[in-house]
Design a protein around this motif. Structure first.
Motif, PDB file in Angstrom:
ATOM      1  N   ASN A  47       0.686  -0.967   0.516  1.00  0.00           N
ATOM      2  CA  ASN A  47      -0.129   0.227  -0.235  1.00  0.00           C
ATOM      3  C   ASN A  47       0.751   0.886  -0.072  1.00  0.00           C
ATOM      4  O   ASN A  47       1.783   1.753   0.647  1.00  0.00           O
ATOM      5  N   THR A  54      -5.761   2.913   5.767  1.00  0.00           N
ATOM      6  CA  THR A  54      -6.066   2.679   3.923  1.00  0.00           C
ATOM      7  C   THR A  54      -5.668   1.663   3.351  1.00  0.00           C
ATOM      8  O   THR A  54      -6.071   1.417   2.619  1.00  0.00           O
ATOM      9  N   THR A  55      -5.973   0.818   4.641  1.00  0.00           N
ATOM     10  CA  THR A  55      -4.830  -0.516   3.689  1.00  0.00           C
ATOM     11  C   THR A  55      -6.356  -1.440   3.705  1.00  0.00           C
ATOM     12  O   THR A  55      -7.698  -1.716   4.438  1.00  0.00           O
ATOM     13  N   GLU A  56      -6.847  -2.388   2.748  1.00  0.00           N
ATOM     14  CA  GLU A  56      -8.010  -3.002   2.148  1.00  0.00           C
ATOM     15  C   GLU A  56      -7.371  -4.466   2.138  1.00  0.00           C
ATOM     16  O   GLU A  56      -6.040  -4.537   1.533  1.00  0.00           O
ATOM     17  N   THR A  60      -5.695  -1.200  -3.781  1.00  0.00           N
ATOM     18  CA  THR A  60      -6.720  -0.158  -4.569  1.00  0.00           C
ATOM     19  C   THR A  60      -6.788   1.033  -4.937  1.00  0.00           C
ATOM     20  O   THR A  60      -6.277   1.674  -6.171  1.00  0.00           O
TER      21      THR A  60
ATOM     22  N   LEU B 387      -9.713  -4.604   9.372  1.00  0.00           N
ATOM     23  CA  LEU B 387     -10.142  -6.016   8.232  1.00  0.00           C
ATOM     24  C   LEU B 387     -10.959  -6.460   8.911  1.00  0.00           C
ATOM     25  O   LEU B 387     -12.101  -6.178   8.152  1.00  0.00           O
ATOM     26  N   ASN B 390     -14.892  -4.755   8.358  1.00  0.00           N
ATOM     27  CA  ASN B 390     -14.840  -3.922   6.859  1.00  0.00           C
ATOM     28  C   ASN B 390     -15.268  -5.007   6.309  1.00  0.00           C
ATOM     29  O   ASN B 390     -15.911  -4.467   5.623  1.00  0.00           O
ATOM     30  N   LEU B 391     -14.608  -6.066   6.114  1.00  0.00           N
ATOM     31  CA  LEU B 391     -14.630  -7.184   5.881  1.00  0.00           C
ATOM     32  C   LEU B 391     -16.059  -7.931   6.038  1.00  0.00           C
ATOM     33  O   LEU B 391     -17.077  -8.257   4.795  1.00  0.00           O
TER      34      LEU B 391
END
Lengths: 295, 552
Positions: A47, A54-56, A60, B387, B390-391
């Motif tokens: 990233n 901001t990490t997914e 992205t 995560l 979010n997930l």
């Protein structure tokens, strides 16, 4: 079961699923469970913004190697990596060697105190070394005063400390393996004039090489991950191991901002272990189980 | 080392006949001759060289270690060092005591860094050792007197520089002061004030020391970063003590509280209040029960142990921690075993393709650095941008509530631990002969029945030692808690004992936490943990052995 007529292809597919297909489904689910945190770390490492918020799971915002550069620029990561490799490498090698020596004696020689020795090893093992961390802290306070070069903030002191647990961990496991080697081998060598040291170094050690490798790898992983004692022991930046140093990266307010470089460090830390691990995997499967039965 | 079995004689052997050196096969050899051959084994050049090298190294280390002991006049330690070195030389130069030659190296480390610390822990558990009770009574008196120093109007002021012998950020601090009258420079630490040679120091106009041989003078930024330590640093002097006032001035003041040997008490010269020495508590106590913070180390008998059991502010949290500790160990061991075994069973089928591929990916968590992954999981459970939330579109404050935090740490353990169990179960499954399960299916058993009756018992026999050691490991799994929740969430009234705390993290916080170290009490809890782990292991080893007799 059902009266509905199915055409042969569908029926074959159903049978395939009942016998094999569901196994693939479970395995894929298991793999997903195994992988998603790793993918998350990978994505955080790549990233470009390098923060936790901001990490997914899937990057992205594009991909960059900036975190790896930042890791070496902003922290003493290289130093920590070397410290960890040094400490874990020497400690695992030495502890495996020490326990192989003891296992040889316990397996091949009969002497007074043998049973008592084996039993007390088992008992001492039940008291994990870090439970004595308070006492160790006090003892090493004195050692630091007397011999600063093996005291706090030195890799050598921590190494010595790790060697204190060397005998307990692997001796029983290895003794089990030594016991499975036919005695005729070393007895005939002795008849031919080999000394006990020659028997040990030239006959026994090569034969148990796989279990030495496995025990060494397990000790290596264990030492790399050891945090409690290293954290008490190593406080100056340059002496830290990976576990202590990278823990510091995520401390306090920097937790969000440093997440990218932390993830990059995690991946770099994993490289040596993953490589050796995949290389030794078949030994590990057989090594762990036969050790379990014998131990 | 890697020489294969090409030694003379081994070719005529039939290896692999007797797995365990059973007595009958040995007794066939003529014993006395066997002994004689061994003792007459020739001395080889490599053997001799190795011996000389290692013993030389031992001697070198012993000499190196001796000097500081002599300097510190620790004669008992020196005697111990000399005796053990002499013992090592005797052992490796004689041809007798062969087993000891192999056992001593590991045993030495074991005694020095495991057995001795355990004994030391046991003895510390009977003292009040900790912050405020570190040294002897004399140290406590000096500390009390010097910390009560206040500035007397008109007393001398010195120009002050802060310096250290080590790292500017962590090294222990000293004061460099120059006498305003004579200009002589002295260095001061909690041990007292010593004059420095004028040739070794550089003094600026105004008396401030700018450089001194052997010391690093801190610049303003470095000094102000450690201003708390500087304020606390007290240098005892003949008339009172030296303290800092700001970062560049120091004053000599008089002790307000003075020890009086006659009454064995400390008297405050301003208020007249006295604190009498209480040898049992290791502190100076006033008539109304107020204690001075600086005390000394005394033996408190069983008080640390009874405190765990009877003091309500400790025993309540201790009990709930103990219960959770068991739940955590059982949950993570059992969970990883079940999941690992399930996947191993699923992949264990002759018609299954790609098992190697699956295996490589499945065991990746085991090969990742666990300390780092624990920290990564901690942030995956982050309530705001983690995560997990979010997930799955959740809005759970995972580490804010006791039960979600407990669930989270067990889930993390499941992820970290199941690949190991999977590997082990795979190996054990391969060791179970296929004929056994085939026989049951011929007899008409369902797969489930044959699993229950054949596979599972055999698996358990093979794996129960591992399950026990895994339980013992998880019972004290410090990293799992410290690196994820760090014990959180904490109840509002007790900041030392959180909902996910294990005994070991609780002990660590007592010993090294911010609220003042209670080393003696922490040692007592260590002994409790040891007793629990030892009992659990002993009982389960016994049951395993019985089980083995049934199934093996």
């Amino acid at each position: 079961m059902t009266t509905v007529k199915l055409n042969p292809t569908v029926r074959r597919r159903n049978r395939w699923f009942a016998q094999v297909g569901w196994r693939h489904l479970v395995a894929v689910l298991g793999v997903l469970f195994s992988l998603f945190p790793i993918v998350f770390v990978l994505s955080a490492a790549l990233n470009p913004l390098g923060t936790l918020s901001t990490t997914e799971l899937v990057p992205t915002d594009g991909v960059s190697l900036g975190n790896f550069g930042g890791l070496f620029e902003r922290t003493a990561f290289g130093r920590w990596f070397l410290n960890s490799l040094l400490i874990a490498g020497v400690a695992s090698f030495a502890s495996v060697f020490l326990s192989a020596l003891a296992a040889y004696a316990f397996s091949r020689m009969r002497f007074r105190g043998r049973r008592v020795g084996l039993l007390s090893l088992l008992l001492i093992q039940m008291f994990p070394q870090f439970l004595a961390i308070v006492a160790i802290y006090l003892i090493f306070g004195t050692i630091t005063d007397l011999w600063p070069s093996i005291g706090f903030n030195t890799p050598w002191g921590l190494l010595l400390l790790y060697l204190g647990g060397a005998l307990g961990v692997n001796t029983w496991l290895m003794k089990g393996f030594f016991d499975t080697l036919p005695r005729e081998l070393d007895e005939s060598a002795t008849m031919d004039g080999a000394s006990h040291a020659q028997v040990f170094f030239r006959i026994m050690l090569p034969l148990v090489a796989p279990i030495l490798a496995v025990a060494g790898l397990l000790a290596f992983i264990g030492t790399i991950n050891e945090f409690l004692m290293a954290n008490v022991f190593l406080t100056s930046t340059d002496s830290k191991t990976l576990a202590v140093g990278m823990y510091g990266l995520l401390e306090g307010n920097e937790r969000n901002n440093n997440f990218g470089i932390f993830a990059a460090g995690t991946l770099l830390t994993a490289i040596p272990t993953v490589l050796v691990f995949q290389f030794l995997q078949r030994y590990i499967v057989s090594g762990l189980t036969s050790g379990a039965v014998k131990g | 080392m890697s020489t294969p079995l090409s030694g003379p004689g081994s070719a005529t052997q039939t290896p692999g006949r007797e797995p365990d050196g059973s007595p009958p096969s040995r007794s066939r050899l003529p014993r006395p001759r066997f002994r004689a051959t061994r003792d007459d084994a020739p001395i080889t050049v490599t053997g001799l060289a190795g011996k000389v090298l290692l013993l030389g190294l031992t001697a070198g280390v012993a000499v190196w270690a001796a000097f500081p002991l002599i300097a510190a006049e620790m004669w008992a330690g020196l005697a111990l060092l000399a005796a053990s070195t002499a013992g090592l030389f005797y052992l490796y130069l004689t041809r007798r005591h062969i087993p000891a030659k192999y056992l001593v190296p590991g045993t030495l480390f074991l005694i020095a860094f495991q057995v001795f610390p355990v004994l030391y822990t046991a003895s510390t558990a009977f003292t009040n050792f900790g912050d405020g009770h570190r040294g002897g009574k004399d140290d406590a008196i000096v500390a009390i007197q010097s910390s009560s120093v206040t500035q007397v109007p008109g007393s001398a002021e010195y120009a002050l520089s802060i310096a250290t012998k080590g790292d500017p950020a962590t090294g222990s601090l000293v004061f460099l002061v120059s006498d305003p009258g004579t200009g002589a420079v002295s260095v001061g630490d909690p041990g007292g004030l010593r004059k420095l040679d004028a040739a070794d120091v550089t003094v600026a106009t105004g008396g401030k020391v700018t450089a001194a041989d052997g010391y690093t003078v801190l610049n303003f930024g470095q000094a102000s970063a450690r201003s708390k330590e500087i304020t606390d640093l007290v240098v005892p002097t003949a008339g009172g003590a030296l303290r800092s006032s700001g970062l560049s001035r120091a004053y000599e003041g008089k002790a307000v509280r003075v020890y009086e040997a006659g009454c064995d008490c400390v008297r405050d010269t301003e208020t007249g209040r006295t604190w009498t020495a209480d040898e049992e508590a290791g502190a100076f106590v006033a008539a109304d029960g107020e204690r001075l913070a600086q005390g000394w180390k005394v033996n408190v008998g069983l008080r640390n142990f009874t405190r765990v059991l009877t003091d309500e502010s400790v025993s309540g949290p201790f009990l709930s921690t103990l219960i959770w500790n068991f739940a955590f160990a059982i949950g993570s061991t059992g969970g990883t075993f079940l999941l690992g075994m399930l996947i191993a069973l699923v992949l264990h089928s002759p018609r299954m393709r790609g098992t190697n591929f699956y295996r490589v990916l499945l065991v990746l968590p085991y090969a990742m650095p666990s300390f780092a992954m624990l920290l990564a999981w901690r942030d995956m459970f982050n309530a705001d941008f983690g995560l997990i939330n979010n997930l799955f579109g959740l809005d759970v404050d995972w580490f804010g509530q006791a039960w979600t935090a407990r669930l989270a740490v067990i889930l993390v353990q499941l992820w970290l631990g199941y690949p190991y169990m999977f590997l082990v179960a795979t190996g054990a499954l391969q060791a179970i002969p296929r004929e056994l399960t085939e026989a049951t299916s011929v007899d008409g058993a369902s797969p489930w029945q044959s699993f229950r009756a054949v596979t599972l018992p055999l698996l358990l026999v093979a794996l129960s030692p591992l399950l026990i050691s895994s339980f013992a490991f998880n019972f004290n799994n410090f990293n799992a808690i410290y690196l994820t929740t760090d014990g959180a969430p904490f109840p509002a009234d007790n900041p030392t004992n959180g909902a996910t705390d294990l005994l070991i993290t609780y002990t660590y916080r007592l010993a090294f936490g911010g609220q003042g170290a209670q080393l003696g009490f922490a040692a007592a809890i260590s002994l409790f943990i040891f007793a629990i782990v030892a009992v659990v292991s002993a009982v389960s080893f016994r049951r395993t052995r019985k089980q083995e007799e049934v199934y093996a």
